[in-house]
Design an enzyme around this catalytic site. Structure first.
Site, PDB file in Angstrom:
ATOM      1  N   SER A   1       0.823  -1.213   0.000  1.00 45.21           N
ATOM      2  CA  SER A   1       0.000   0.000   0.000  1.00 45.21           C
ATOM      3  C   SER A   1       0.857   1.263   0.000  1.00 45.21           C
ATOM      4  O   SER A   1       1.885   1.342   0.667  1.00 45.21           O
ATOM      5  CB  SER A   1      -0.901   0.001   1.226  1.00 45.21           C
ATOM      6  OG  SER A   1      -1.633   1.203   1.285  1.00 45.21           O
TER       7      SER A   1
ATOM      8  N   LYS B   1      -3.345   2.909  -2.226  1.00 46.76           N
ATOM      9  CA  LYS B   1      -2.803   3.641  -1.093  1.00 46.76           C
ATOM     10  C   LYS B   1      -3.905   3.758  -0.053  1.00 46.76           C
ATOM     11  O   LYS B   1      -5.094   3.566  -0.366  1.00 46.76           O
ATOM     12  CB  LYS B   1      -2.244   5.005  -1.517  1.00 46.76           C
ATOM     13  CG  LYS B   1      -3.265   5.994  -2.003  1.00 46.76           C
ATOM     14  CD  LYS B   1      -2.576   7.277  -2.445  1.00 46.76           C
ATOM     15  CE  LYS B   1      -1.731   7.827  -1.327  1.00 46.76           C
ATOM     16  NZ  LYS B   1      -1.047   9.068  -1.657  1.00 46.76           N
TER      17      LYS B   1
ATOM     18  N   ASN C   1       9.823   7.816   4.602  1.00 41.10           N
ATOM     19  CA  ASN C   1       8.756   8.602   3.990  1.00 41.10           C
ATOM     20  C   ASN C   1       7.801   9.106   5.039  1.00 41.10           C
ATOM     21  O   ASN C   1       7.574   8.465   6.067  1.00 41.10           O
ATOM     22  CB  ASN C   1       8.017   7.792   2.918  1.00 41.10           C
ATOM     23  CG  ASN C   1       6.863   6.996   3.478  1.00 41.10           C
ATOM     24  OD1 ASN C   1       5.781   7.528   3.727  1.00 41.10           O
ATOM     25  ND2 ASN C   1       7.102   5.706   3.731  1.00 41.10           N
TER      26      ASN C   1
ATOM     27  N   GLY D   1       2.115  11.220   4.794  1.00 39.70           N
ATOM     28  CA  GLY D   1       1.071  11.789   5.650  1.00 39.70           C
ATOM     29  C   GLY D   1      -0.328  11.379   5.257  1.00 39.70           C
ATOM     30  O   GLY D   1      -1.283  12.133   5.446  1.00 39.70           O
TER      31      GLY D   1
ATOM     32  N   CYS E   1       0.317   3.260  10.470  1.00 36.80           N
ATOM     33  CA  CYS E   1       1.126   4.319   9.863  1.00 36.80           C
ATOM     34  C   CYS E   1       1.924   4.987  10.970  1.00 36.80           C
ATOM     35  O   CYS E   1       1.360   5.468  11.957  1.00 36.80           O
ATOM     36  CB  CYS E   1       0.248   5.340   9.160  1.00 36.80           C
ATOM     37  SG  CYS E   1       1.245   6.655   8.449  1.00 36.80           S
TER      38      CYS E   1
ATOM     39  N   THR F   1       6.145   0.399   8.154  1.00 33.24           N
ATOM     40  CA  THR F   1       7.475   1.004   8.342  1.00 33.24           C
ATOM     41  C   THR F   1       7.772   1.263   9.819  1.00 33.24           C
ATOM     42  O   THR F   1       6.888   1.199  10.665  1.00 33.24           O
ATOM     43  CB  THR F   1       7.552   2.330   7.582  1.00 33.24           C
ATOM     44  OG1 THR F   1       6.464   3.149   8.008  1.00 33.24           O
ATOM     45  CG2 THR F   1       7.465   2.113   6.089  1.00 33.24           C
TER      46      THR F   1
ATOM     47  N   GLY G   1      12.407  -0.617   3.199  1.00 38.64           N
ATOM     48  CA  GLY G   1      13.528  -1.084   2.384  1.00 38.64           C
ATOM     49  C   GLY G   1      14.365  -2.147   3.075  1.00 38.64           C
ATOM     50  O   GLY G   1      14.066  -2.564   4.191  1.00 38.64           O
TER      51      GLY G   1
ATOM     52  N   GLY H   1       8.243  -5.892   4.085  1.00 32.95           N
ATOM     53  CA  GLY H   1       9.344  -5.135   4.684  1.00 32.95           C
ATOM     54  C   GLY H   1      10.663  -5.466   4.023  1.00 32.95           C
ATOM     55  O   GLY H   1      11.296  -6.445   4.364  1.00 32.95           O
TER      56      GLY H   1
HETATM   57  C1  LIG Z   1       6.262   6.141  -0.171  1.00 30.34           C
HETATM   58  C2  LIG Z   1       5.566   5.166   0.713  1.00 30.34           C
HETATM   59  C3  LIG Z   1       4.219   5.331   1.005  1.00 30.34           C
HETATM   60  C4  LIG Z   1       3.549   4.437   1.822  1.00 30.34           C
HETATM   61  N1  LIG Z   1       2.221   4.605   2.070  1.00 30.34           N
HETATM   62  C5  LIG Z   1       1.537   3.664   2.785  1.00 30.34           C
HETATM   63  C6  LIG Z   1       0.132   3.755   2.952  1.00 30.34           C
HETATM   64  O1  LIG Z   1      -0.518   4.667   2.458  1.00 30.34           O
HETATM   65  N2  LIG Z   1      -0.487   2.785   3.677  1.00 30.34           N
HETATM   66  C7  LIG Z   1       0.196   1.733   4.224  1.00 30.34           C
HETATM   67  O2  LIG Z   1      -0.412   0.871   4.852  1.00 30.34           O
HETATM   68  N3  LIG Z   1       1.546   1.623   4.072  1.00 30.34           N
HETATM   69  C8  LIG Z   1       2.218   2.560   3.361  1.00 30.34           C
HETATM   70  N4  LIG Z   1       3.576   2.427   3.193  1.00 30.34           N
HETATM   71  C9  LIG Z   1       4.265   1.273   3.786  1.00 30.34           C
HETATM   72  C10 LIG Z   1       4.416   0.128   2.779  1.00 30.34           C
HETATM   73  O3  LIG Z   1       3.172  -0.355   2.370  1.00 30.34           O
HETATM   74  C11 LIG Z   1       5.222  -1.014   3.394  1.00 30.34           C
HETATM   75  O4  LIG Z   1       4.531  -1.516   4.522  1.00 30.34           O
HETATM   76  C12 LIG Z   1       6.602  -0.580   3.830  1.00 30.34           C
HETATM   77  O5  LIG Z   1       7.143   0.334   2.905  1.00 30.34           O
HETATM   78  C13 LIG Z   1       7.565  -1.745   4.002  1.00 30.34           C
HETATM   79  O6  LIG Z   1       7.720  -2.477   2.810  1.00 30.34           O
HETATM   80  P1  LIG Z   1       8.906  -2.195   1.749  1.00 30.34           P
HETATM   81  O7  LIG Z   1      10.189  -2.205   2.511  1.00 30.34           O
HETATM   82  O8  LIG Z   1       8.782  -3.304   0.750  1.00 30.34           O
HETATM   83  O9  LIG Z   1       8.624  -0.872   1.161  1.00 30.34           O
HETATM   84  C14 LIG Z   1       4.262   3.340   2.388  1.00 30.34           C
HETATM   85  C15 LIG Z   1       5.604   3.177   2.099  1.00 30.34           C
HETATM   86  C16 LIG Z   1       6.266   4.056   1.268  1.00 30.34           C
HETATM   87  C17 LIG Z   1       7.725   3.852   0.988  1.00 30.34           C
END
Ligand SMILES: Cc1cc2nc3c(=O)[nH]c(=O)nc-3n(C[C@H](O)[C@H](O)[C@H](O)COP(=O)(O)O)c2cc1C
Ligand SMILES: Cc1cc2nc3c(=O)[nH]c(=O)nc-3n(C[C@H](O)[C@H](O)[C@H](O)COP(=O)(O)OP(=O)(O)OC[C@H]3O[C@@H](n4cnc5c(N)ncnc54)[C@H](O)[C@@H]3O)c2cc1C
Ligand SMILES: Cc1cc2nc3c(=O)[nH]c(=O)nc-3n(C[C@H](O)[C@H](O)[C@H](O)COP(=O)(O)OP(=O)(O)OC[C@H]3O[C@@H](n4cnc5c(N)ncnc54)[C@H](O)[C@@H]3O)c2cc1C
Ligand SMILES: Cc1cc2nc3c(=O)[nH]c(=O)nc-3n(C[C@H](O)[C@H](O)[C@H](O)COP(=O)(O)O)c2cc1C
Ligand code: FES
Ligand code: FES
Lengths: 305, 269, 305, 269
Positions: C23, C47, C71, C74, C130, C193, C217, C243
């Site tokens: 998301s 999102k 990030n 918001g 969040c 995150t 990341g 993650g």
């Molecule tokens: C730019 C950005 C925007 C994100 N927006 C949301 C969001 O709106 N809702 C949500 O549940 N997680 C959001 N996340 C978290 C990601 O869905 C994910 O849980 C997190 O980035 C860890 O996974 P990754 O390391 O593969 O990115 C966001 C992450 C990033 C980097």
């Protein structure tokens, strides 16, 4: 431009520079600790010592991951009495030595301090945050009552400064930090490693013998900076930053976040002991460039924004 | 990218060296190109991870030679072709092979890191005097291989056993003195029980000869950060395992006197 | 050897392969989500949508750090009603679409679901995690009572599967996971995150406008693996791992840890959308090599050790 | 190592382009070597971070040209020599400069990304027809510079103002039709208000000419992950900002019709 002042003082403990060796890294013997001091550290911390000897976990106790290391050494240590024999004031000399202690209950901390206190130790660091040993670290470090009792009763036993090392594995580190402060901690070390894990896909097995270990190194730096920032805005006692510091830029980031000194651990795996000299020089040059007289002048500067 | 992590590899061959010692051969690019005297951390999944000298290097393969002692080494000893182990390393400094007249003193699995050294030295040195010690005939390893390697050069091998079942009766160190009186060496290499190496070092000091000795201490990280392998201000995993004479002098308060167990407690030799 | 079966099923929702778009990444419009699906994802998540429109934080909302990104977008979103207009069953078609929702109270979730439920949405993911928006994410995700109420009342409103996305910023994620399970969650997404921060040493300022953001990341991967491992051993409902997954090896690690499917976010910044195809192929080849018939056969395999 | 992070640099020069437009020059290796049409994310510490085209590239310096509009652009406009800004990028695809007969249609700060393109094209193209539009004389930027560049080649410039205070009275697009009727082009480049670009695109379609248009959308990440700059299935920050005719056709349901605000809500043009 005048040479900038790198010295810092934490609860009466004066250090020539703000770089400390983090606990558990090369902290087995005074000879090793001296070598780290000679490489440029302002203070050195022993590995965490407990009341009784512990062999720790089986190997593998360490494994590299992207951006850091996992370790589950398991608080191996020879016990406070054997450790006392290892030390002697003649050996310690004027080594700026901090002893790290762990324990399961207040009486253990009290007892250890009463044994060690006559030695030329500059301060204690209470490790209330080891993330992978049941009953000692994190369970204690998440429990306000346990923290209060340990800090208070240790404080009664010694006049030396007490640093309390906190865990990021909590819902609200600020709350925990305030408890430690109100219980008499003279400074807070923020932070210990984060509970993490690595699985080998060929054998399907967790690599660490203990399965779960603590993540250290550059990967955790932004989390540590955040913790230092949040806590330093909420407590009055000094903060010692720790977590992923590898370059002078990293160290500066921690000072700006609110740390008065910083600890270096995993960076030694990447850079060797030369990392202390490099970071020291980088801090000096930065202070000159920014026309600051001392490290103290940049502590918490980011709070203004 | 991430190098201090076990690389899983399969045992390709198991070589019976004696009733208690076996060599395992496996594919590992990095360790196949190590320096003689370097070691690896060997993960025996589900059991332990222990330091092992690299005893064989050929093409893209490396090998280790293990004596069954405790749980981990026995598990390794019992591995079969196809078993999976994890390798990280090579670690440590290794021996510094010189050109000249050398003496090599080895005993037991202490011969393991000396084998790759021997191969390099035979291509470099005018002469090698090799002293191999052991308790009894049956426990000997590598003797034929050593003889074969040495046959290519102007070299000599002396074998000693404590029970006299093979070669000279006595300790390896007993055999050294007459040779040192007779001949001048440019370097003495040694690996084996620490008390033996200590003796070798003392005799070398007497004759004013430089030594390179490969030490053992408890290892956890293997990369110089945990401190469990400390001797004096050095870490055996990083500053060693090979110590030259000046370093051995610096650690004289510990070398041959005590080591530390897994908790860090001192254990007298 | 037969072609291995990559399909997985989560609470009745069947996916052709176990890779989902996380998301908040490229999830603004159906057109973008379709593109990600065409690149190889087994399911895509929008999102997070809230009851009312939010512009989110000022820029900078994103900054790279060693091993990942911070990030603090918001939770910007156009609000559920505008979002409803964006969707239509003809546009969605058979896109395996999951809608992510955030909110401050149970009634908001209920209301949103009642608006969206007639659409051809395959499941909802409740973002209770969040890490940087006050009152919405983490405060909710740390509070067992809030989780219980939100999950229960949302569940009453829809028959579609509910995934609950958890935060690692808690003392005990297993406890929170059990609360979500007992309240009716059909699956758990682990994890969001981690609260973190980055300070610019030239200007002394936190870089993100919101100062604190969420770390994603490769840096957080070992933490996420640990959370998946711990939780999947303690709950019965399926886990969706998330993650730091960047390679097929990472994905396998999550399956072995106990995840039935995985989400991919930040990897797209490093690898582009090609990452889905690469990971899918890697999983297939791995299953063949390990002589496994399906992804299901390796889920939780590390628990045996 | 970490590239998507503001690189702090000092403003070296501020150039007054008009009463509401200024160019800032600063040192930045990476953006000084960008492709024409690429942009950067410019951090104005304490204020905002906004996308800005690279309008100047020389040696190790880059520059931007900003019109004061809202809070962020005004803060940038008010920067002085020595002020610190943070730069990340260059981002996006940039224009694809071709060899041949080209038309360039620009208006307002849309000229910013066209300037580096113009310099490259003058070294490549046989002929350039440049159409520059604006509301009124005072708001014009770059006109002298453009004339100077074009003077080196067999090229033409047409200026239009809505109030007729300079050049032809009318819209830039009004000036195009007669030229298109007269002359055959190999490419039309355009940047400016989206409705103008839409018109240019439609006219080009009529004459069966290829277009490259540089679009604007709300940007947050700048690297193609947040989705805030989406148009159709594309992200302007990554797949753009320059869209060629076939991509423009693919996004015809949005191009010139609506954009999204910071919340993602649609805003009709
Ligand atoms: C730019 C950005 C925007 C994100 N927006 C949301 C969001 O709106 N809702 C949500 O549940 N997680 C959001 N996340 C978290 C990601 O869905 C994910 O849980 C997190 O980035 C860890 O996974 P990754 O390391 O593969 O990115 C966001 C992450 C990033 C980097
Ligand atoms: C650099 C180095 C190279 C070595 N090379 C070889 C070799 O080529 N062949 C060989 O057979 N052995 C070698 N060893 C010794 C080997 O690592 C083991 O110690 C030995 O195999 C016994 O282990 P165990 O766990 O089976 O026995 P245990 O009964 O568990 O232990 C027996 C003794 O081994 C030592 N030991 C156990 N674990 C470790 C450890 N992690 N690190 C260091 N010592 C440990 C302890 O001091 C213990 O007293 C080497 C050791 C080192 C440090
Ligand atoms: C690829 C690209 C290149 C650009 N190049 C230039 C240039 O060279 N010179 C120039 O003056 N302007 C340029 N812009 C526009 C610029 O980024 C700002 O939108 C403009 O300066 C107004 O910003 P503001 O915040 O001061 O005004 P505000 O009053 O805050 O906003 C005015 C309008 O600007 C837009 N805007 C605000 N923030 C952003 C953002 N983060 N991303 C995109 N749009 C935003 C909004 O649509 C808003 O309606 C470019 C935009 C893009 C996308
Ligand atoms: C191998 C190793 C052993 C450690 N042992 C201890 C310990 O005994 N006591 C303690 O408080 N912290 C211990 N730590 C944590 C470090 O002191 C430090 O808090 C953590 O590694 C983060 O800092 P770094 O990223 O600079 O290493 C250990 C860390 C490592 C890597
Ligand atoms: S084994 Fe850790 S320092 Fe040597
Ligand atoms: S600005 Fe984030 S995708 Fe384009």
């Amino acid at each position: 431009m005048q040479e900038p002042d790198l010295s810092v003082e934490i609860a009466g403990f004066k250090m020539k520079n703000p770089l400390m060796l983090a606990s558990g890294i090369l902290g087995t013997s005074i000879a090793s600790l001296k070598k780290v001091f000679e490489a440029g550290a302002g203070a050195v911390i022993t590995k965490s010592i407990g009341y009784k000897a512990r062999v720790g976990y089986d190997n593998p106790t360490l494994v590299e991951v992207h951006g850091g290391y996992l370790n589950a050494i398991g608080l191996s240590n020879p016990g406070v009495k054997e450790f006392y024999d290892e030390l002697s004031n003649s050996k310690i000399g004027d080594l700026p030595l901090v002893v790290s202690l762990f324990g399961a209950k207040p009486s253990e901390f009290k007892e250890m301090v009463s044994i060690l206190d006559e030695l030329n130790i500059k301060a204690y660091e209470l490790n209330l945050s080891c993330p992978h040993v049941k009953g000692f670290g994190i369970e204690v470090g998440q429990d306000p009552k346990a923290i209060r009792e340990i800090v208070k009763s240790t404080k009664e036993e010694t006049k030396k400064p007490l640093f309390v090392k906190l865990s990021p594995n909590v819902s609200d580190i600020v709350k925990i930090a305030k408890v430690a402060e109100n219980s008499g901690a003279d400074a807070l070390t923020i932070m210990n490693t984060i509970r993490a894990m690595s699985i080998d896909i060929e054998t399907f097995r967790p690599i660490l013998a203990n399965k779960i270990g603590g993540l250290s190194g550059p990967a955790i730096k932004p989390i540590a900076v955040r913790c230092v920032y949040e806590v330093s805005r909420s407590v009055r006692i000094p903060i010692i930053g720790c977590g992923g510091i590898t370059s002078w830029q990293d160290a500066i980031e921690f000072f700006l976040a609110g740390a008065r000194a910083v600890q270096i651990g995993t960076a030694i795996a990447y850079e060797g002991l030369g990392v202390f000299g490099k970071i020291k020089k980088g801090i000096r040059d930065y202070l000159i460039m920014k026309e600051k007289e001392s490290v103290r002048d940049i502590v918490g500067l980011s709070h203004g924004f | 990218m991430v190098s201090n992590r076990p690389r899983i590899t399969k045992v390709l061959d198991v070589i019976e060296e004696s009733s208690t010692v076996r060599s395992l051969l496996f594919k590992d690019e990095m360790c196949s190109k190590a320096k003689p005297g370097q070691f690896m951390m060997v993960w025996i999944p589900g059991v332990d991870e222990i330091p092992m000298s690299i005893s064989i290097m050929k093409d893209d393969q490396a090998g280790l030679t293990v004596r069954k002692v405790g749980e981990a080494s026995t598990a390794l000893f019992n591995m079969r072709v196809g078993s999976m182990i994890g390798i990280r390393g090579p670690y440590g400094n290794g021996f510094n092979p010189i050109i000249g007249k050398v003496m090599i003193v080895g005993a037991g699995t202490g011969l393991a890191p000396l084998m790759p050294l021997l191969e390099i030295l035979t291509n470099k040195s005018a002469s090698i005097d090799m002293i191999v010690g052991g308790k009894t005939m049956e426990e000997f390893i590598f003797v034929n291989k050593i003889k074969e390697i040495l046959s290519k050069t102007e070299s000599k091998i002396v074998v000693t056993t404590e029970d006299g079942s093979h070669g000279i009766k006595g300790l390896a160190t007993d055999a050294i003195l007459p040779i040192l009186r007779e001949k001048r060496f440019d370097m003495i290499y040694t690996c084996g029980p620490e008390l033996m190496m200590k003796k070798v070092f003392e005799m070398a000091q007497e004759f004013n000869l430089p030594v390179q000795a490969s030490l053992e201490r408890v290892m956890k990280c293997g990369i110089g950060i945990c401190g469990s392998c400390c001797i004096g201000k050095y870490n055996v995993c990083k500053d060693g395992p090979v110590f030259n004479s000046s370093k051995l002098k610096e650690v004289k308060d510990e070398f041959g006197l005590f080591k530390r167990d897994h908790s860090g407690k001192r254990v007298i030799f």
